[in-house]
Write a protein that holds these residues in place. Structure first.
Motif, PDB file in Angstrom:
ATOM      1  N   MET A   1       0.909  -1.149  -0.097  1.00  0.00           N
ATOM      2  CA  MET A   1      -0.164  -0.010   0.007  1.00  0.00           C
ATOM      3  C   MET A   1       0.866   1.151   0.043  1.00  0.00           C
ATOM      4  SD  MET A   1      -3.076   0.919   2.705  1.00  0.00           S
ATOM      5  CE  MET A   1      -4.070   2.575   2.447  1.00  0.00           C
ATOM      6  N   SER A   2       0.757   2.259  -1.096  1.00  0.00           N
ATOM      7  CA  SER A   2       1.533   3.354  -1.125  1.00  0.00           C
ATOM      8  C   SER A   2       0.931   4.419  -0.064  1.00  0.00           C
ATOM      9  CB  SER A   2       1.500   3.803  -2.471  1.00  0.00           C
ATOM     10  OG  SER A   2       1.981   5.021  -2.420  1.00  0.00           O
ATOM     11  N   GLY A   3       2.007   5.173   0.619  1.00  0.00           N
ATOM     12  CA  GLY A   3       1.681   6.033   1.672  1.00  0.00           C
ATOM     13  C   GLY A   3       1.721   7.309   0.981  1.00  0.00           C
ATOM     14  N   ARG A   4       1.078   8.350   1.585  1.00  0.00           N
ATOM     15  CA  ARG A   4       1.038   9.602   1.072  1.00  0.00           C
ATOM     16  C   ARG A   4       1.283  10.684   2.245  1.00  0.00           C
ATOM     17  NH1 ARG A   4      -1.405  12.823  -2.893  1.00  0.00           N
ATOM     18  NH2 ARG A   4      -2.642  14.469  -2.341  1.00  0.00           N
ATOM     19  N   LEU A   5       2.055  11.894   1.898  1.00  0.00           N
ATOM     20  CA  LEU A   5       2.123  12.782   2.792  1.00  0.00           C
ATOM     21  C   LEU A   5       1.898  14.102   2.235  1.00  0.00           C
ATOM     22  CD1 LEU A   5       2.880  14.009   5.423  1.00  0.00           C
ATOM     23  CD2 LEU A   5       5.310  14.155   4.911  1.00  0.00           C
ATOM     24  N   VAL A   6       0.885  14.964   2.762  1.00  0.00           N
ATOM     25  CA  VAL A   6       0.558  16.271   2.167  1.00  0.00           C
ATOM     26  C   VAL A   6       0.793  17.188   3.241  1.00  0.00           C
ATOM     27  CG1 VAL A   6      -1.346  17.765   1.258  1.00  0.00           C
ATOM     28  CG2 VAL A   6      -1.509  15.207   1.027  1.00  0.00           C
ATOM     29  N   ALA A  64       8.968  11.809  11.610  1.00  0.00           N
ATOM     30  CA  ALA A  64       8.000  10.848  12.042  1.00  0.00           C
ATOM     31  C   ALA A  64       6.712  10.875  11.099  1.00  0.00           C
ATOM     32  CB  ALA A  64       7.621  11.440  13.387  1.00  0.00           C
ATOM     33  N   ALA A  65       6.350  11.777  10.428  1.00  0.00           N
ATOM     34  CA  ALA A  65       5.355  11.908   9.533  1.00  0.00           C
ATOM     35  C   ALA A  65       5.785  10.982   8.242  1.00  0.00           C
ATOM     36  CB  ALA A  65       5.001  13.297   9.179  1.00  0.00           C
ATOM     37  N   LEU A  66       6.910  11.169   8.066  1.00  0.00           N
ATOM     38  CA  LEU A  66       7.367  10.258   6.822  1.00  0.00           C
ATOM     39  C   LEU A  66       7.503   8.801   7.018  1.00  0.00           C
ATOM     40  CD1 LEU A  66      10.123  12.801   5.658  1.00  0.00           C
ATOM     41  CD2 LEU A  66       8.303  12.209   4.085  1.00  0.00           C
ATOM     42  N   GLU A  67       7.918   8.468   8.436  1.00  0.00           N
ATOM     43  CA  GLU A  67       7.866   7.130   8.694  1.00  0.00           C
ATOM     44  C   GLU A  67       6.328   6.522   8.644  1.00  0.00           C
ATOM     45  OE1 GLU A  67       9.374   3.594   9.176  1.00  0.00           O
ATOM     46  OE2 GLU A  67      10.410   5.230   8.655  1.00  0.00           O
ATOM     47  N   HIS A  68       5.465   7.389   9.358  1.00  0.00           N
ATOM     48  CA  HIS A  68       3.929   6.922   9.277  1.00  0.00           C
ATOM     49  C   HIS A  68       3.517   6.853   8.044  1.00  0.00           C
ATOM     50  CE1 HIS A  68       0.653   7.308  12.214  1.00  0.00           C
ATOM     51  NE2 HIS A  68       0.350   6.424  11.424  1.00  0.00           N
ATOM     52  N   ALA A  69       3.665   7.768   7.176  1.00  0.00           N
ATOM     53  CA  ALA A  69       3.267   7.571   5.605  1.00  0.00           C
ATOM     54  C   ALA A  69       3.985   6.404   5.024  1.00  0.00           C
ATOM     55  CB  ALA A  69       3.707   8.852   4.921  1.00  0.00           C
ATOM     56  N   SER A  70       4.910   5.985   5.244  1.00  0.00           N
ATOM     57  CA  SER A  70       5.739   5.030   4.649  1.00  0.00           C
ATOM     58  C   SER A  70       5.062   3.647   5.019  1.00  0.00           C
ATOM     59  CB  SER A  70       6.936   4.844   4.835  1.00  0.00           C
ATOM     60  OG  SER A  70       7.566   4.662   6.144  1.00  0.00           O
ATOM     61  N   SER A  71       4.074   3.653   6.221  1.00  0.00           N
ATOM     62  CA  SER A  71       3.496   2.409   6.307  1.00  0.00           C
ATOM     63  C   SER A  71       2.040   2.260   5.606  1.00  0.00           C
ATOM     64  CB  SER A  71       3.229   2.605   7.767  1.00  0.00           C
ATOM     65  OG  SER A  71       2.154   3.439   8.352  1.00  0.00           O
ATOM     66  N   GLY A  72       1.969   3.361   4.688  1.00  0.00           N
ATOM     67  CA  GLY A  72       0.771   3.167   3.688  1.00  0.00           C
ATOM     68  C   GLY A  72      -0.467   4.216   4.160  1.00  0.00           C
ATOM     69  N   ALA A  73      -0.105   4.843   5.438  1.00  0.00           N
ATOM     70  CA  ALA A  73      -1.139   5.935   5.745  1.00  0.00           C
ATOM     71  C   ALA A  73      -1.136   7.143   4.943  1.00  0.00           C
ATOM     72  CB  ALA A  73      -0.992   6.214   7.353  1.00  0.00           C
ATOM     73  N   ARG A  74      -2.515   7.671   5.169  1.00  0.00           N
ATOM     74  CA  ARG A  74      -2.375   8.863   4.408  1.00  0.00           C
ATOM     75  C   ARG A  74      -2.269  10.036   5.756  1.00  0.00           C
ATOM     76  NH1 ARG A  74      -7.360   6.574   2.937  1.00  0.00           N
ATOM     77  NH2 ARG A  74      -8.497   8.038   4.275  1.00  0.00           N
ATOM     78  N   VAL A  75      -1.145  10.897   5.463  1.00  0.00           N
ATOM     79  CA  VAL A  75      -0.749  11.645   6.501  1.00  0.00           C
ATOM     80  C   VAL A  75      -0.676  13.245   5.922  1.00  0.00           C
ATOM     81  CG1 VAL A  75       1.246  12.288   7.849  1.00  0.00           C
ATOM     82  CG2 VAL A  75       0.889   9.813   7.304  1.00  0.00           C
ATOM     83  N   ALA A  76      -1.351  14.196   7.004  1.00  0.00           N
ATOM     84  CA  ALA A  76      -1.161  15.643   6.660  1.00  0.00           C
ATOM     85  C   ALA A  76      -0.225  16.097   7.626  1.00  0.00           C
ATOM     86  CB  ALA A  76      -2.572  16.154   6.433  1.00  0.00           C
ATOM     87  N   MET A  77       0.540  16.980   7.081  1.00  0.00           N
ATOM     88  CA  MET A  77       1.522  17.708   8.066  1.00  0.00           C
ATOM     89  C   MET A  77       0.930  19.180   7.855  1.00  0.00           C
ATOM     90  SD  MET A  77       4.352  18.425   9.814  1.00  0.00           S
ATOM     91  CE  MET A  77       5.552  16.924   9.485  1.00  0.00           C
ATOM     92  N   VAL A  78       0.557  19.716   8.935  1.00  0.00           N
ATOM     93  CA  VAL A  78       0.022  21.178   8.975  1.00  0.00           C
ATOM     94  C   VAL A  78       1.073  22.148   9.242  1.00  0.00           C
ATOM     95  CG1 VAL A  78      -2.261  20.252   9.714  1.00  0.00           C
ATOM     96  CG2 VAL A  78      -0.754  21.353  11.435  1.00  0.00           C
ATOM     97  N   SER A  79       0.916  23.243   8.782  1.00  0.00           N
ATOM     98  CA  SER A  79       1.704  24.559   8.761  1.00  0.00           C
ATOM     99  C   SER A  79       0.918  25.703   8.648  1.00  0.00           C
ATOM    100  CB  SER A  79       2.737  24.186   7.694  1.00  0.00           C
ATOM    101  OG  SER A  79       3.983  25.078   7.662  1.00  0.00           O
ATOM    102  N   GLY A  80       1.497  26.498   9.536  1.00  0.00           N
ATOM    103  CA  GLY A  80       0.788  27.886   9.240  1.00  0.00           C
ATOM    104  C   GLY A  80       1.157  28.719   8.246  1.00  0.00           C
ATOM    105  N   GLY A  81       0.306  29.716   7.896  1.00  0.00           N
ATOM    106  CA  GLY A  81       0.625  30.367   6.583  1.00  0.00           C
ATOM    107  C   GLY A  81       0.761  29.522   5.338  1.00  0.00           C
TER     108      GLY A  81
END
Length: 253
Positions: A1-6, A64-81
């Protein structure tokens, strides 16, 4: 399963500044990572998990977010502005460059947002109507003498300058030093715009001449825009002034 980080830009303040693209990315994510105050601005969705961390843990948060996404999860990293302006997109890509090969295979997307200088500029009028630049006054990731050199050269080149991270408890003197540098290059009447928490309920904007600008007029929730020698203030009776930089400029010298 391909992971995704936005990597998602939340804009400068409340939800009216959140783009539809960013709202959709947040809604479909299974996991959210981010600096705790930014995560608090995102409405909670059932089944979604959150991982908050401190403001100075950008690379650790990215890994941490990249490692989580590499398990196949759909991950969002939030950033101000905007996530690409002194924010999390660069930290994520830096982590990918130095990290394991599996992180390079992830589906990575950066969703833009309204950055603080654009919100402050819109509140003031059109001070970014001609050439401009943005400089972080923090010396956490670069030496202070480099900051001073960039501030001086930008002013000499005629750029309107946006200051991010202008002051903190650990750096109470740097903004005053930057103003002193600018006063050696620019006219004392050059408009300086202090935008505190623009886009939030406690927003306020003050426009003062450079000769009267002080470091105690700002805090870490402030983005500052310093006009060029060309920038003008249009006074209006009973109404806030309009600040703008003309679209044309005189020849150098």
């Amino acid at each position: 399963m391909s992971g995704r980080l936005v990597v998602v830009g939340l804009g400068p303040g409340d939800e009216r500044f959140l783009t539809p693209q960013a709202a959709e990315a947040l809604a479909v994510a299974e996991v959210l990572y981010g600096y705790e105050p930014y995560l608090a601005r995102v409405p909670e969705c059932p089944g979604q998990t959150r991982h908050a961390s401190d403001n100075r843990e950008e690379l650790g948060r990215a890994r941490a977010a990249l490692e989580h996404a590499s398990s196949g999860a759909r991950v969002a990293m939030v950033s101000g502005g905007d996530p690409g302006v002194f924010a999390m997109a660069a930290a994520v890509i830096e982590a990918i460059e130095a990290g394991p090969a599996k992180w390079r295979a992830l589906d990575i997307e950066v969703v833009p947002g309204i950055t603080a200088m654009l919100a402050v500029a819109a509140k003031a009028g059109a001070p970014l109507g001609h050439d401009f630049c943005a400089i972080s006054l923090s010396d956490n990731l670069k030496p202070w003498d480099l900051v001073e050199r960039r501030v001086r050269l930008a002013a000499e080149a005629g750029f309107v300058i946006a200051f991010y991270n202008p002051v903190s408890k650990a750096r109470p003197w740097q903004l005053g030093t930057a103003f002193d540098l600018l006063r050696g290059v620019l006219p004392a009447g050059t408009p300086v715009m202090f935008g505190h928490a623009v886009g939030r309920v406690d927003e306020r904007l003050a426009v003062v001449p450079l000769g009267e600008a002080r470091s105690d007029m700002a805090d870490m929730a402030t983005c500052i825009i310093i006009g060029s020698a060309e920038t003008r203030v249009v006074e209006r009776e009973g109404m806030p002034p309009l600040v703008y930089s003309p679209r044309s400029a005189r020849a150098a010298g």
